[in-house]
Design an enzyme around this catalytic site. Structure first.
Site, PDB file in Angstrom:
ATOM      1  N   PRO A   2       0.834  -1.216   0.000  1.00 41.32           N
ATOM      2  CA  PRO A   2       0.000   0.000   0.000  1.00 41.32           C
ATOM      3  C   PRO A   2       0.868   1.266   0.000  1.00 41.32           C
ATOM      4  O   PRO A   2       1.825   1.378   0.755  1.00 41.32           O
ATOM      5  CB  PRO A   2      -0.789  -0.113   1.302  1.00 41.32           C
ATOM      6  CG  PRO A   2      -0.699  -1.539   1.704  1.00 41.32           C
ATOM      7  CD  PRO A   2       0.601  -2.043   1.161  1.00 41.32           C
ATOM      8  N   GLU A   3       0.524   2.199  -0.884  1.00 41.08           N
ATOM      9  CA  GLU A   3       1.220   3.486  -0.972  1.00 41.08           C
ATOM     10  C   GLU A   3       0.251   4.576  -0.513  1.00 41.08           C
ATOM     11  O   GLU A   3      -0.827   4.285  -0.020  1.00 41.08           O
ATOM     12  CB  GLU A   3       1.690   3.715  -2.416  1.00 41.08           C
ATOM     13  CG  GLU A   3       2.521   2.554  -2.961  1.00 41.08           C
ATOM     14  CD  GLU A   3       2.973   2.750  -4.407  1.00 41.08           C
ATOM     15  OE1 GLU A   3       3.094   3.904  -4.846  1.00 41.08           O
ATOM     16  OE2 GLU A   3       3.194   1.741  -5.089  1.00 41.08           O
ATOM     17  N   ARG A 112       1.630 -12.196   5.729  1.00 43.78           N
ATOM     18  CA  ARG A 112       3.087 -12.348   5.782  1.00 43.78           C
ATOM     19  C   ARG A 112       3.708 -11.811   7.080  1.00 43.78           C
ATOM     20  O   ARG A 112       4.894 -11.954   7.298  1.00 43.78           O
ATOM     21  CB  ARG A 112       3.713 -11.683   4.556  1.00 43.78           C
ATOM     22  CG  ARG A 112       3.251 -12.413   3.288  1.00 43.78           C
ATOM     23  CD  ARG A 112       3.855 -11.856   2.039  1.00 43.78           C
ATOM     24  NE  ARG A 112       5.298 -11.986   2.001  1.00 43.78           N
ATOM     25  CZ  ARG A 112       6.052 -11.559   0.995  1.00 43.78           C
ATOM     26  NH1 ARG A 112       5.492 -10.963  -0.029  1.00 43.78           N
ATOM     27  NH2 ARG A 112       7.350 -11.706   1.019  1.00 43.78           N
ATOM     28  N   ARG A 151      21.713  15.727  -7.067  1.00 44.67           N
ATOM     29  CA  ARG A 151      21.570  14.291  -6.754  1.00 44.67           C
ATOM     30  C   ARG A 151      21.882  13.442  -7.986  1.00 44.67           C
ATOM     31  O   ARG A 151      21.371  13.704  -9.067  1.00 44.67           O
ATOM     32  CB  ARG A 151      20.147  13.984  -6.297  1.00 44.67           C
ATOM     33  CG  ARG A 151      19.635  14.929  -5.239  1.00 44.67           C
ATOM     34  CD  ARG A 151      19.811  14.433  -3.862  1.00 44.67           C
ATOM     35  NE  ARG A 151      19.550  13.006  -3.761  1.00 44.67           N
ATOM     36  CZ  ARG A 151      19.723  12.316  -2.652  1.00 44.67           C
ATOM     37  NH1 ARG A 151      20.153  12.906  -1.570  1.00 44.67           N
ATOM     38  NH2 ARG A 151      19.454  11.032  -2.627  1.00 44.67           N
TER      39      ARG A 151
END
Ligand SMILES: [Zn+2]
Length: 271
Positions: A2-3, A112, A151
């Site tokens: 889930p995000e 899990r 970056r």
């Protein structure tokens, strides 16, 4: 996993179901998923009233009247399922049950067992390491742009770093990069200004649309009522290798970046 949109949807469902309710008792069926240890966890939570249910990054956060918070990370397969008082059997794979005084239950179920629940005191800065919330006012173009400066990390890997921006995972990183026409392995600091603008707008747009559609169910994800989301029906690249790009009709490819499957279009993601 889930995000942001899935966790937001779960939090909203929980808020509807348990806001203002008081916990009667808590049962911990699998001690390793709860912190502090089970006896204390259950004792401390009993009698707490839910003042708010929200989200920070990929965490569901229950805030109690005392100011303490129950922070839930669902990880891969965790679910928070609301059950009415008359339900007679627990959700399969339940590890922790919160039972409210009116009999309503919240089952923390997880096949899990990677998901975690942690009770934190008001003074604990548990979210100190988390980055900007992409759907908040803090996520300005200028702020985003300054995070990218210098970056060398591939932009997709950068988007997954919860310490920079919180809540984006593999699905929405792939979708936002496609929408912004940016190659996933481009070093983050080398994006042009127009590309940075497109990506900033795409992140917000993709996440907003996914929240509206109650998240993406490509695996186990369901909301607090056990219902699937709808965004899997409108994905453009994620999981679609071999299908045609909706924009340029070339085949979508799957490559691997930082051990994660990455779906994109070589034809039009050239920025
Ligand atoms: Zn394309």
């Amino acid at each position: 996993m889930p995000e942001l949109p899935e966790v937001e949807t779960i939090a909203r469902g929980l808020a509807n179901a348990i806001n203002g309710k008081t916990i009667d008792f808590v049962t911990v069926l699998r001690p390793k998923v709860a912190l502090p240890e089970p006896v204390r966890f259950a004792r401390e939570l009993a009698g707490e009233r839910v003042a708010a249910v929200g989200r920070r990054g990929k965490f569901v956060v229950l805030t109690f009247g005392s100011g303490r918070q129950l922070v839930v990370h669902l990880r891969m397969t965790g679910r928070l399922i609301v059950q009415p008082a008359e339900a007679t059997i627990l959700e399969p794979y339940t590890n922790v049950v919160l039972v409210f005084r009116d009999g309503v239950r919240v089952c923390f179920a997880d096949v899990r067992q990677f998901g975690r629940m942690r009770l934190v005191e008001p003074e604990e800065a548990w979210a100190a390491e988390l980055g900007l919330e992409p759907l908040s006012h803090d996520f300005s173009y200028e702020g985003f742009s300054s995070l990218l400066a210098g970056r060398t990390t591939p932009i997709k890997v950068f988007l997954l770093d919860q310490r920079r921006i919180a809540g984006i995972g593999n699905i929405y990183a792939c979708e936002a990069l496609w929408a912004a026409r940016i190659r996933p392995n481009r070093p983050a600091g080398t994006l042009s200004k127009p590309a940075r603008r497109r990506l900033h707008a795409s992140i917000i747009d993709v996440l907003r649309r996914a929240v509206e559609m109650r998240g993406t169910s490509v695996d186990d994800y369901v909301d607090a009522d056990g219902l699937r989301g709808g965004f899997q029906n409108v994905l453009t690249v994620y999981g679609r290798d071999g299908e045609r790009c909706p924009r340029c009709e070339r085949p979508i490819v799957r490559t691997v970046l930082a051990q994660r499957g990455t779906w994109w279009c070589r034809g039009c993601q050239t920025g």
